[in-house]
Write a protein that holds these residues in place. Structure first.
Motif, mmCIF file in Angstrom:
data_model
loop_
_atom_site.group_PDB
_atom_site.id
_atom_site.type_symbol
_atom_site.label_atom_id
_atom_site.label_comp_id
_atom_site.label_asym_id
_atom_site.label_seq_id
_atom_site.Cartn_x
_atom_site.Cartn_y
_atom_site.Cartn_z
ATOM 1 N N LEU A 1 -2.606 -5.383 0.644
ATOM 2 C CA LEU A 1 -2.664 -4.026 0.833
ATOM 3 C C LEU A 1 -3.190 -3.566 2.051
ATOM 4 O O LEU A 1 -2.654 -2.486 2.632
ATOM 5 C CB LEU A 1 -3.683 -3.475 -0.363
ATOM 6 C CG LEU A 1 -3.328 -3.295 -1.787
ATOM 7 C CD1 LEU A 1 -4.565 -3.052 -2.778
ATOM 8 C CD2 LEU A 1 -2.607 -2.373 -1.734
ATOM 9 N N ARG A 2 -3.837 -4.442 2.787
ATOM 10 C CA ARG A 2 -4.227 -4.035 4.098
ATOM 11 C C ARG A 2 -3.091 -4.608 5.131
ATOM 12 O O ARG A 2 -3.411 -4.349 6.205
ATOM 13 C CB ARG A 2 -5.460 -4.485 4.628
ATOM 14 C CG ARG A 2 -6.847 -3.908 3.741
ATOM 15 C CD ARG A 2 -7.985 -4.247 4.444
ATOM 16 N NE ARG A 2 -8.164 -5.787 4.432
ATOM 17 C CZ ARG A 2 -8.853 -6.541 3.475
ATOM 18 N NH1 ARG A 2 -9.557 -6.036 2.435
ATOM 19 N NH2 ARG A 2 -8.941 -7.653 3.555
ATOM 20 N N ARG B 1 -9.479 5.699 -4.744
ATOM 21 C CA ARG B 1 -8.615 4.574 -5.148
ATOM 22 C C ARG B 1 -9.633 3.759 -6.411
ATOM 23 O O ARG B 1 -9.731 2.588 -6.098
ATOM 24 C CB ARG B 1 -8.353 3.641 -4.013
ATOM 25 C CG ARG B 1 -9.502 3.164 -3.230
ATOM 26 C CD ARG B 1 -9.323 2.336 -2.122
ATOM 27 N NE ARG B 1 -10.256 2.427 -1.212
ATOM 28 C CZ ARG B 1 -11.035 1.332 -1.212
ATOM 29 N NH1 ARG B 1 -10.929 0.459 -2.380
ATOM 30 N NH2 ARG B 1 -12.106 1.124 -0.530
ATOM 31 N N ALA C 1 0.711 -0.857 0.088
ATOM 32 C CA ALA C 1 0.038 0.127 0.055
ATOM 33 C C ALA C 1 0.705 1.159 0.037
ATOM 34 O O ALA C 1 0.562 2.090 -0.782
ATOM 35 C CB ALA C 1 -0.894 0.087 1.193
ATOM 36 N N TYR D 1 -1.592 4.051 -1.784
ATOM 37 C CA TYR D 1 -2.935 3.532 -1.743
ATOM 38 C C TYR D 1 -3.558 4.112 -0.353
ATOM 39 O O TYR D 1 -2.966 3.963 0.558
ATOM 40 C CB TYR D 1 -2.742 1.975 -1.953
ATOM 41 C CG TYR D 1 -4.176 1.424 -1.502
ATOM 42 C CD1 TYR D 1 -5.111 1.102 -2.577
ATOM 43 C CD2 TYR D 1 -4.512 0.751 -0.319
ATOM 44 C CE1 TYR D 1 -6.312 0.285 -2.364
ATOM 45 C CE2 TYR D 1 -5.795 0.184 0.013
ATOM 46 C CZ TYR D 1 -6.802 -0.098 -1.129
ATOM 47 O OH TYR D 1 -7.883 -0.588 -0.992
ATOM 48 N N SER D 2 -4.665 4.658 -0.576
ATOM 49 C CA SER D 2 -5.471 5.037 0.522
ATOM 50 C C SER D 2 -6.891 4.256 0.590
ATOM 51 O O SER D 2 -7.393 4.029 -0.567
ATOM 52 C CB SER D 2 -5.622 6.521 0.296
ATOM 53 O OG SER D 2 -6.500 7.189 1.083
ATOM 54 N N PRO D 3 -7.364 4.208 1.769
ATOM 55 C CA PRO D 3 -8.674 3.228 1.726
ATOM 56 C C PRO D 3 -9.725 3.970 1.501
ATOM 57 O O PRO D 3 -10.691 3.248 1.595
ATOM 58 C CB PRO D 3 -8.713 2.864 3.256
ATOM 59 C CG PRO D 3 -7.664 3.644 3.959
ATOM 60 C CD PRO D 3 -6.500 4.052 2.961
#
Length: 80
Positions: A42-43, A20, A8, A13-15
């Motif tokens: 990603l998490r 996204r 991420a 990467y942003s939640p």
């Protein structure tokens, strides 16, 4: 020693769903990896990472300019 997976961070990467669109789908389409596997990576929630998946992610990151071959796969891991 505990490791974390920095996918991420490398992808920035942003939640936030508004920021996204299609990130997971794009990675899946390019690598052939399972959507749930990519999401867990990603998490940073994956319990294990198969070497084949790691190789595909490295190829993806190089092809899309997120890292150079010399940086990978070490750039994907951090020690906490």
């Amino acid at each position: 020693m505990r490791f974390s997976f920095r996918l991420a961070e490398l992808l920035q990467y942003s939640p936030d769903p508004k920021r996204r669109p299609g990130v997971i789908k794009g990675i899946c389409d390019a690598t052939g990896l399972d959507r749930h596997q990519v999401a867990s990576l990603l998490r940073n929630e994956a319990k294990n990472i198969p070497l084949d998946a790691l190789s595909r992610l490295c190829d993806y990151l190089v092809e899309h300019g997120h890292a150079t071959p010399e940086q990978l796969p070490a750039a994907l891991f951090a020690v906490q």
